[in-house]
Design a protein around this motif. Structure first.
Motif, mmCIF file in Angstrom:
data_model
loop_
_atom_site.group_PDB
_atom_site.id
_atom_site.type_symbol
_atom_site.label_atom_id
_atom_site.label_comp_id
_atom_site.label_asym_id
_atom_site.label_seq_id
_atom_site.Cartn_x
_atom_site.Cartn_y
_atom_site.Cartn_z
ATOM 1 N N GLY A 107 0.845 -1.194 0.000
ATOM 2 C CA GLY A 107 0.000 0.000 0.000
ATOM 3 C C GLY A 107 0.879 1.242 0.000
ATOM 4 O O GLY A 107 2.046 1.191 -0.406
ATOM 5 N N LEU A 108 0.302 2.336 0.426
ATOM 6 C CA LEU A 108 1.001 3.625 0.383
ATOM 7 C C LEU A 108 1.077 4.241 1.771
ATOM 8 O O LEU A 108 0.174 4.038 2.591
ATOM 9 N N VAL A 109 2.128 4.969 2.009
ATOM 10 C CA VAL A 109 2.103 5.932 3.113
ATOM 11 C C VAL A 109 2.382 7.302 2.515
ATOM 12 O O VAL A 109 3.124 7.424 1.538
ATOM 13 N N MET A 110 1.745 8.307 3.072
ATOM 14 C CA MET A 110 2.044 9.676 2.662
ATOM 15 C C MET A 110 3.273 10.130 3.449
ATOM 16 O O MET A 110 3.283 10.085 4.682
ATOM 17 N N VAL A 111 4.304 10.524 2.718
ATOM 18 C CA VAL A 111 5.522 11.019 3.351
ATOM 19 C C VAL A 111 5.329 12.502 3.647
ATOM 20 O O VAL A 111 5.011 13.283 2.745
ATOM 21 N N ARG A 112 5.491 12.858 4.897
ATOM 22 C CA ARG A 112 5.324 14.265 5.268
ATOM 23 C C ARG A 112 6.663 14.945 5.454
ATOM 24 O O ARG A 112 7.602 14.352 5.987
ATOM 25 N N ALA A 139 4.891 6.929 -0.674
ATOM 26 C CA ALA A 139 5.895 5.874 -0.859
ATOM 27 C C ALA A 139 5.178 4.537 -0.790
ATOM 28 O O ALA A 139 4.185 4.396 -0.061
ATOM 29 N N THR A 140 5.680 3.564 -1.542
ATOM 30 C CA THR A 140 5.099 2.223 -1.419
ATOM 31 C C THR A 140 5.624 1.576 -0.141
ATOM 32 O O THR A 140 6.790 1.740 0.225
ATOM 33 N N VAL A 141 4.732 0.881 0.532
ATOM 34 C CA VAL A 141 5.066 0.172 1.770
ATOM 35 C C VAL A 141 4.390 -1.194 1.704
ATOM 36 O O VAL A 141 3.253 -1.309 1.228
ATOM 37 N N THR A 142 5.102 -2.213 2.154
ATOM 38 C CA THR A 142 4.497 -3.544 2.227
ATOM 39 C C THR A 142 4.449 -3.963 3.689
ATOM 40 O O THR A 142 5.425 -3.805 4.427
ATOM 41 N N ARG A 143 3.292 -4.464 4.100
ATOM 42 C CA ARG A 143 3.129 -4.865 5.497
ATOM 43 C C ARG A 143 2.735 -6.327 5.575
ATOM 44 O O ARG A 143 2.154 -6.879 4.646
ATOM 45 N N ALA A 144 3.074 -6.923 6.701
ATOM 46 C CA ALA A 144 2.709 -8.311 6.945
ATOM 47 C C ALA A 144 2.446 -8.471 8.430
ATOM 48 O O ALA A 144 3.016 -7.750 9.256
ATOM 49 N N PRO A 158 -4.146 0.780 -1.486
ATOM 50 C CA PRO A 158 -4.734 1.443 -0.316
ATOM 51 C C PRO A 158 -3.684 2.310 0.376
ATOM 52 O O PRO A 158 -2.482 2.066 0.224
ATOM 53 N N ARG A 159 -4.132 3.325 1.079
ATOM 54 C CA ARG A 159 -3.178 4.130 1.845
ATOM 55 C C ARG A 159 -3.255 3.716 3.322
ATOM 56 O O ARG A 159 -4.311 3.734 3.923
#
Lengths: 147, 373
Positions: free
Chosen positions: A44-49, A64-69, B86-87
């Motif tokens: 998914g995405l996180v907004m970089v501030r 930025a793209t982020v992958t979570r598990a 998704p964000r």
């Protein structure tokens, strides 16, 4: 309950490790990399501030793209990972490392393996810093006139 | 006006197959790897990440390969990809003061705590084409030196000047919600945070030209480069299920602090004003131009007349996005057959009326000099 800062550090180090390094760390700790998905690895995405002026009010600089598990071990320990990028396998394995890290019997070996990974990264960073340092400008002023 | 047009499916399919073959180029030349683009076309990758507004070097490199090196097309691909995800939330604001520096320069202060480091720069190169590079020569290994003791702490130049009150402080963080132009349409006048978001993803050429226009006199702001820093910062994010921040990894950023001429009032003594630029990767031309335009868009806030394009928020923000601009410009090449048919009918009618009027009136000979010669 382990120190949360220690867990954060271990998670950060696992986040910098390659897939092979994570496998090796688990093997070193005698930990079985088998776990159930609490949440399937997901990108998914996180907004970089940033901050206006570097230190002011926040603004959205871009995403930025982020992958979570999220995983659960057969013993019930849960582990999580949030990594930049899109590598689902690596995020899942890092979550398994996080879960095993919470088992007191696995923690010292995992900490040692992760510390060794961090040390190798630090050496690479130190070499990069030396290369940058060689481009430092040393100004000198030419004396002129009589004094 | 758009109307459904049937036909052309086979032509389109075949055009895309031809595109794939053209993209590959001469098969006798080895295929270009995405990792090669990521490593060796890094500044291009950085630009696609910045204007695509998505930090993901591998994705930007792949988009560039798919787009045959067309930046705007690659930005399009990256933006389209982002809409499928998704964000998870927002990071803690990055601390550029804690950046692991690969470059840091100031045009205003020679002696800075932490020093000036040039890093990998084109500055001071001779701009002579290096034919040896074309032969695949390996570079001479980079020199190394022990970092000096003060290199560990590199305060932003603006922090140093700010302490003396000579520089306006950054707008304080009151914890208010952060506007996001990807979620809500921009209202004018736009908040500075939203403007910076728009400028950050704006087309480098457009922002550069606008910044240049302010230097040439269209809204002069008397800028100095307080500092440019390039390097890596860690991203922190607090997942809901954990309740504590985790380090996501590090991203490379370029920050530009522009210092501009004074502003003061009865209440505030004269002090330097500021413009700010922050972009993904190493992109100091873009960061500098962004800082120039950020400052010029503050005209109304600083009591300056808004008279030139670079001061006009709507002009800048509504036109700086390369994807929006190319969408509207390039849509012109899609079928407009019905629109054009209507125009054709109109011009034919006007011409017929014109001819009828001409036939009705006797020509005045003095109006046709060539007839008299």
């Amino acid at each position: 309950m382990p120190d949360p800062a220690a867990r954060q550090r271990a998670m950060a180090r696992a986040g910098q490790a390659t897939l092979d390094e994570l496998h090796a760390a688990l093997a070193q700790a005698g930990a079985n990399p088998v776990a159930e998905d609490l949440r399937r690895p997901e990108t998914g995405l996180v907004m970089v501030r940033g901050r206006i002026g570097g230190d002011g009010r926040p603004f959205n600089a871009g995403e930025a793209t982020v992958t979570r598990a999220a995983v659960r071990l057969p013993g019930g320990e849960t582990g999580f990972a949030y990594h930049l990028g899109r590598d689902r396998d690596r995020a899942r394995l890092a979550a398994i490392v996080d879960a095993h890290w919470q088992r007191p019997e696995a923690r010292p070996a995992l900490d040692a393996a992760l510390a060794a990974i961090a040390e190798r990264r630090a050496e690479a960073a130190a070499q990069a810093a030396r290369k940058v340092a060689a481009t430092r400008v040393n100004f000198f002023t030419l004396a002129r006139g009589e004094d | 006006m758009y109307v459904a047009v049937k036909g052309g499916e086979a032509a389109i399919d075949n055009a895309h197959r031809l595109l794939a073959e053209a993209r590959r180029g001469d098969p006798a030349v080895p295929d270009l790897g995405v990792a090669q683009i990521r490593e060796q076309m890094r500044l291009l990758v950085d630009r696609v990440m910045t204007e695509g507004s998505l930090y993901d070097p591998d994705l930007a490199a792949l988009a560039l390969k798919q787009a045959r090196g067309d930046v705007v097309e690659a930005v399009f691909l990256v933006r389209a990809y982002r809409t499928t995800l998704p964000r998870f939330g927002a990071t803690a604001p990055v601390d550029t003061g804690a950046m692991t520096l690969t470059r840091r320069i100031s045009a205003t202060f020679k002696d800075l705590p932490g020093g000036q480091v040039l890093g990998p720069t084109f500055d001071y190169t001779h701009r002579l084409v290096d034919f040896a590079l074309g032969d695949g020569a390996d570079p001479v290994p980079a020199a190394e030196a022990e970092p000096e003791a003060d290199a560990a702490v590199c305060p932003r130049v603006t922090d140093l000047l700010g302490q003396a009150g000579l520089l306006e402080p950054s707008p304080p963080d009151a914890g208010a919600p952060v506007g996001d132009l990807t979620r809500e349409p921009v209202d004018y006048p736009a908040d500075r945070a939203v403007r910076l978001q728009g400028l950050a993803r704006g087309d480098e050429g457009f922002i550069l030209a606008l910044g240049y226009s302010t230097q040439r006199g269209y809204g002069r702001t008397h800028p100095f480069v307080g500092e440019i820093r390039v390097g890596a910062v860690a991203l922190e994010f607090t997942p809901e299920e954990l309740g504590f921040p985790v380090c996501l990894g590090a991203v490379d950023l370029t920050e530009c602090q522009m210092i501009n001429q004074f502003h003061g009032s009865d209440a505030v003594p004269p002090q330097f004003t500021r413009g700010y630029g922050l972009v993904f990767g190493q992109g100091e031309r873009k960061a500098m131009a962004m800082a120039l335009v950020d400052r010029s868009l503050r005209a109304a806030e600083l009591g300056e007349p808004v008279v030139v394009p670079a001061q006009d928020q709507e002009f800048v923000l509504a036109h700086c996005d390369s994807l929006q601009a190319t969408g509207f410009v390039e849509h012109m090449k899609l079928p407009h057959y019905v629109d054009f048919q209507a125009e054709l009918d109109l011009v034919r009618r006007l011409r017929a009326e014109h001819a009828a009027r001409a036939a009705d009136s006797v020509p005045d000979e003095s109006a046709w000099p060539e007839a008299a010669e």
